[in-house]
Structure formats: structure tokens, C-alpha cells
Motif scaffolding. Structure first.
Motif, PDB file in Angstrom:
ATOM      1  N   ASP A  86       8.681 133.618  61.912  1.00  0.00           N
ATOM      2  CA  ASP A  86       8.857 134.892  62.613  1.00  0.00           C
ATOM      3  C   ASP A  86       7.959 134.975  63.839  1.00  0.00           C
ATOM      4  OD1 ASP A  86      10.830 135.937  61.001  1.00  0.00           O
ATOM      5  OD2 ASP A  86       9.432 136.925  59.631  1.00  0.00           O
ATOM      6  N   PHE A  87       6.753 134.452  63.719  1.00  0.00           N
ATOM      7  CA  PHE A  87       5.827 134.454  64.852  1.00  0.00           C
ATOM      8  C   PHE A  87       6.407 133.654  66.021  1.00  0.00           C
ATOM      9  CE2 PHE A  87       2.244 132.292  67.068  1.00  0.00           C
ATOM     10  CZ  PHE A  87       1.671 133.414  67.657  1.00  0.00           C
ATOM     11  N   LEU A  88       7.103 132.570  65.711  1.00  0.00           N
ATOM     12  CA  LEU A  88       7.678 131.732  66.765  1.00  0.00           C
ATOM     13  C   LEU A  88       8.844 132.402  67.477  1.00  0.00           C
ATOM     14  CD1 LEU A  88       7.708 128.232  64.996  1.00  0.00           C
ATOM     15  CD2 LEU A  88       6.135 129.003  66.777  1.00  0.00           C
ATOM     16  N   ASP A  89       9.724 133.077  66.706  1.00  0.00           N
ATOM     17  CA  ASP A  89      10.965 133.529  67.331  1.00  0.00           C
ATOM     18  C   ASP A  89      11.136 135.038  67.513  1.00  0.00           C
ATOM     19  OD1 ASP A  89      11.848 134.622  64.877  1.00  0.00           O
ATOM     20  OD2 ASP A  89      12.831 132.775  64.291  1.00  0.00           O
ATOM     21  N   LYS A  90      10.225 135.839  66.977  1.00  0.00           N
ATOM     22  CA  LYS A  90      10.369 137.284  67.154  1.00  0.00           C
ATOM     23  C   LYS A  90       9.904 137.707  68.553  1.00  0.00           C
ATOM     24  CE  LYS A  90      12.098 138.673  63.233  1.00  0.00           C
ATOM     25  NZ  LYS A  90      12.540 137.391  62.700  1.00  0.00           N
ATOM     26  N   PRO A  91      10.399 138.851  69.059  1.00  0.00           N
ATOM     27  CA  PRO A  91      10.026 139.313  70.401  1.00  0.00           C
ATOM     28  C   PRO A  91       8.516 139.537  70.538  1.00  0.00           C
ATOM     29  CG  PRO A  91      11.886 140.560  69.528  1.00  0.00           C
ATOM     30  CD  PRO A  91      11.353 139.750  68.393  1.00  0.00           C
ATOM     31  N   MET A  92       8.030 139.420  71.749  1.00  0.00           N
ATOM     32  CA  MET A  92       6.603 139.645  71.996  1.00  0.00           C
ATOM     33  C   MET A  92       6.194 141.061  71.655  1.00  0.00           C
ATOM     34  SD  MET A  92       5.828 137.537  75.522  1.00  0.00           S
ATOM     35  CE  MET A  92       6.043 135.751  75.599  1.00  0.00           C
ATOM     36  N   SER A  93       7.110 142.003  71.823  1.00  0.00           N
ATOM     37  CA  SER A  93       6.815 143.391  71.502  1.00  0.00           C
ATOM     38  C   SER A  93       6.571 143.600  70.012  1.00  0.00           C
ATOM     39  CB  SER A  93       7.969 144.295  71.955  1.00  0.00           C
ATOM     40  OG  SER A  93       9.186 143.918  71.309  1.00  0.00           O
ATOM     41  N   ALA A  94       7.091 142.660  69.202  1.00  0.00           N
ATOM     42  CA  ALA A  94       6.895 142.732  67.750  1.00  0.00           C
ATOM     43  C   ALA A  94       5.789 141.798  67.275  1.00  0.00           C
ATOM     44  CB  ALA A  94       8.202 142.388  67.030  1.00  0.00           C
ATOM     45  N   GLY A  95       5.101 141.166  68.234  1.00  0.00           N
ATOM     46  CA  GLY A  95       3.994 140.282  67.869  1.00  0.00           C
ATOM     47  C   GLY A  95       4.351 138.820  67.802  1.00  0.00           C
ATOM     48  N   GLY A  96       5.563 138.456  68.230  1.00  0.00           N
ATOM     49  CA  GLY A  96       5.984 137.059  68.198  1.00  0.00           C
ATOM     50  C   GLY A  96       5.861 136.389  69.553  1.00  0.00           C
ATOM     51  N   LEU A  97       6.319 135.127  69.613  1.00  0.00           N
ATOM     52  CA  LEU A  97       6.270 134.364  70.859  1.00  0.00           C
ATOM     53  C   LEU A  97       7.603 134.366  71.601  1.00  0.00           C
ATOM     54  CD1 LEU A  97       4.210 131.208  69.757  1.00  0.00           C
ATOM     55  CD2 LEU A  97       3.397 133.243  70.976  1.00  0.00           C
ATOM     56  N   ALA A  98       8.640 134.928  70.964  1.00  0.00           N
ATOM     57  CA  ALA A  98       9.969 135.041  71.583  1.00  0.00           C
ATOM     58  C   ALA A  98      10.570 133.685  71.955  1.00  0.00           C
ATOM     59  CB  ALA A  98       9.907 135.948  72.812  1.00  0.00           C
ATOM     60  N   LEU A  99      10.276 132.643  71.169  1.00  0.00           N
ATOM     61  CA  LEU A  99      10.882 131.338  71.426  1.00  0.00           C
ATOM     62  C   LEU A  99      12.327 131.329  70.932  1.00  0.00           C
ATOM     63  CD1 LEU A  99       8.011 128.940  70.279  1.00  0.00           C
ATOM     64  CD2 LEU A  99       8.534 129.698  72.605  1.00  0.00           C
ATOM     65  N   SER A 100      13.130 130.484  71.515  1.00  0.00           N
ATOM     66  CA  SER A 100      14.510 130.338  71.073  1.00  0.00           C
ATOM     67  C   SER A 100      14.534 129.836  69.626  1.00  0.00           C
ATOM     68  CB  SER A 100      15.244 129.342  71.967  1.00  0.00           C
ATOM     69  OG  SER A 100      16.424 128.881  71.356  1.00  0.00           O
ATOM     70  N   ARG A 101      15.332 130.495  68.790  1.00  0.00           N
ATOM     71  CA  ARG A 101      15.452 130.057  67.394  1.00  0.00           C
ATOM     72  C   ARG A 101      16.067 128.666  67.319  1.00  0.00           C
ATOM     73  NH1 ARG A 101      17.306 135.776  66.638  1.00  0.00           N
ATOM     74  NH2 ARG A 101      15.546 136.888  65.702  1.00  0.00           N
ATOM     75  N   TYR A 102      16.971 128.369  68.221  1.00  0.00           N
ATOM     76  CA  TYR A 102      17.604 127.050  68.236  1.00  0.00           C
ATOM     77  C   TYR A 102      16.584 125.976  68.629  1.00  0.00           C
ATOM     78  CZ  TYR A 102      21.738 130.046  68.435  1.00  0.00           C
ATOM     79  OH  TYR A 102      22.680 131.012  68.192  1.00  0.00           O
ATOM     80  N   LEU A 103      15.771 126.276  69.625  1.00  0.00           N
ATOM     81  CA  LEU A 103      14.764 125.320  70.077  1.00  0.00           C
ATOM     82  C   LEU A 103      13.714 125.097  69.001  1.00  0.00           C
ATOM     83  CD1 LEU A 103      13.475 123.573  72.279  1.00  0.00           C
ATOM     84  CD2 LEU A 103      12.333 125.623  73.147  1.00  0.00           C
ATOM     85  N   ALA A 104      13.239 126.181  68.396  1.00  0.00           N
ATOM     86  CA  ALA A 104      12.224 126.066  67.340  1.00  0.00           C
ATOM     87  C   ALA A 104      12.772 125.282  66.152  1.00  0.00           C
ATOM     88  CB  ALA A 104      11.778 127.458  66.896  1.00  0.00           C
ATOM     89  N   SER A 105      14.014 125.551  65.775  1.00  0.00           N
ATOM     90  CA  SER A 105      14.626 124.853  64.636  1.00  0.00           C
ATOM     91  C   SER A 105      14.792 123.370  64.925  1.00  0.00           C
ATOM     92  CB  SER A 105      15.984 125.476  64.295  1.00  0.00           C
ATOM     93  OG  SER A 105      15.840 126.832  63.922  1.00  0.00           O
ATOM     94  N   THR A 106      15.227 123.053  66.134  1.00  0.00           N
ATOM     95  CA  THR A 106      15.403 121.643  66.526  1.00  0.00           C
ATOM     96  C   THR A 106      14.073 120.901  66.501  1.00  0.00           C
ATOM     97  OG1 THR A 106      17.298 122.202  67.930  1.00  0.00           O
ATOM     98  CG2 THR A 106      16.203 120.092  68.335  1.00  0.00           C
TER      99      THR A 106
END
Length: 253
Positions: free
Chosen positions: A210-230
Motif C-alpha cells: 500500500d505504501f508503494l502504490d497508494k496516493p501521496m495524499s494517503a501516505g503512499g508513494l503513488a507508484l504504478s501498481r503494474y510497475l511495482a508488481s513487475t
């Protein structure tokens, strides 16, 4: 049966440091991959759960049918349990409206019941004893419940408890350190500690994902879920190739 040693080889890997490294990466992938299907693709939690449930059942069937331990098959099945666990927990917590506390409580009861029935049926829940189809079915059912419970716990800690993703990661990381300490310096059952650690790595992966892909406003890094998963898939494959794993040995047979 390994005649030279008198051990029966299991179809699951030995529990080593690399096992836990891959496990945490796989659970993080479960979060990003599950969210990619249910949220990014906008398929919803129910359809996402159905898709991953089919993959899970096919992977478990292949794992049970296999005669020996195959690392890629094993970890594919683990990843399948983490993705179906993610979407199933989200469906129960959000779509059914029972909340994180209710979902985690229900899943904890199911997990304990599964372990109790497994122990009553076969006399042990040790990973090294997973040498028969019946033991494997209990093993994978237990893992599926533990992965789903871990997702609910991770969400509850980050959201309901208000600790956020980094706070949740710190809490579960600290708990895992305590489990490691107990493993080395106490007489607590190693099997009990294994399942405790197995459960705790899932919420750790959930909050990290969640930290990797959630929006920055929610405390995440807003990374692409596809990129993080790959990236996580590539990391897991590299670990499997570089660090060969062996099947666990059951001295009781």
C-alpha cells in the motif's frame, strides 16, 4: 524417501533466510497485484477474487499433483494465495461492510480452526510433514486463510488504528524481530513460531504494498501498481535463480 538419510522429502522448501525474503516480496506482490486487478483495472473485489481463486485452485492442484518440490511452482502458488487473499479480504471488509476488525476476527477463527483440524487429523502442523496430498490440502488452506487474515490485519493497522503504512510496517517488522528472538533464545515451539511469522509477513507485505502504490495524499508513494508488481516479480525470480532452495526434510517418516 531419501534412502541415504532416512528422511522423507517434503514438497515445500526449507525455512531459511531466503525463504522469508521471498515470502515478504511475494506478499507485497499480492497487495500490488491484487489492487491492480480490482482497482486499476476496475474489475472490483468480487470479480478480482473469482479470477484469483481460479488461479489459486489451478496452482494448488498442480502443486499437489507434482511428485517433488519445484521452487517456481511453489512460489507461484504462494503468490496466488496472496493475491486471492488481498481481494477476498478487501471484499469482506469493504463490500460486505463487516469492517477490518470483523473481517480479521472471522479470519482468525477460521485459521485457528483449520490448524486445529489439521493437527487433529495428522498429529502435526509442521511444514516438514507436508509429504502427502492430505497434508498439502491442509497446508494450502491454512496459508490461504493466513494470507487473507494478514491483509485484513495490515489494513486495520494502517487505517483503523491510524498508524499509517510506515507505522504499520514498523509494528509488524518489530513483531517479526521478536519472533526471530524467540526462535533463537526460547523453547517456544518452532512450528508455532513459524506460523506466527508466516501470518505476520502478510500484513507487513500489505502495508509495504500500500505504501508503494497508494496516493501521496494517503501516505503512499503513488507508484504504478503494474510497475511495482513487475519489479517484485523480477526480484522473486532472481532470488529463486540465484539462491537454490531445497525441499524440507521430515525425520518422522
Amino acid at each position: 524417501m531419501n534412502r541415504a538419510t532416512g528422511y522423507t522429502l517434503s514438497k515445500v522448501p526449507e525455512v531459511t533466510v531466503i525463504f522469508w525474503v521471498i515470502k515478504i516480496a511475494a506478499t507485497t506482490l499480492g497487495e500490488t497485484g491484487g489492487d491492480a486487478v480490482s482497482m486499476s483495472m476496475q474489475l472490483g473485489y468480487l470479480l478480482g477474487t473469482a479470477i484469483f481463486a481460479v488461479i489459486f485452485l489451478v496452482a494448488v492442484a498442480a502443486q499437489i499433483k507434482a511428485r517433488n518440490f519445484h521452487p517456481f511452482l511453489y512460489w507461484t502458488t504462494i503468490i496466488a494465495t496472496t493475491t486471492v487473499g488481498t481481494t477476498l479480504a478487501d471484499f469482506a471488509d469493504r463490500s460486505l461492510g463487516i469492517g477490518y476488525t470483523g473481517g480479521a476476527s472471522l479470519l482468525f477463527i477460521l485459521l485457528m480452526a483449520c490448524l486445529a483440524i489439521w493437527h487433529r487429523s495428522l498429529g502435526t502442523v509442521s511444514v516438514a510433514s507436508v509429504t502427502s496430498a492430505k497434508a498439502e490440502m491442509f497446508y494450502w488452506l491454512t496459508i490461504m486463510f493466513s494470507q487473507t487474515l494478514g491483509t485484513a490485519l495490515g489494513d486495520w493497522t494502517a487505517d483503523s488504528a491510524g498508524l499509517g503504512y510506515t507505522g504499520g510496517a514498523f509494528v509488524f517488522g518489530l513483531l517479526l524481530v521478536l519472533v526471530v528472538a524467540a526462535h533463537h533464545w526460547t523453547s517456544i515451539s518452532k512450528t508455532a513460531l513459524f506460523w506466527t511469522a508466516f501470518i505476520l509477513t502478510r500484513p507487513l507485505g500489505a502495508v509495504v504494498g500500500d505504501f508503494l502504490d497508494k496516493p501521496m495524499s494517503a501516505g503512499g508513494l503513488a507508484l504504478s501498481r503494474y510497475l511495482a508488481s513487475t519489479a517484485l516479480i523480477v526480484f522473486i525470480v532472481i532470488c529463486i535463480l540465484i539462491f537454490p532452495q531445497q525441499a524440507a526434510k521430515d525425520p518422522g517418516h
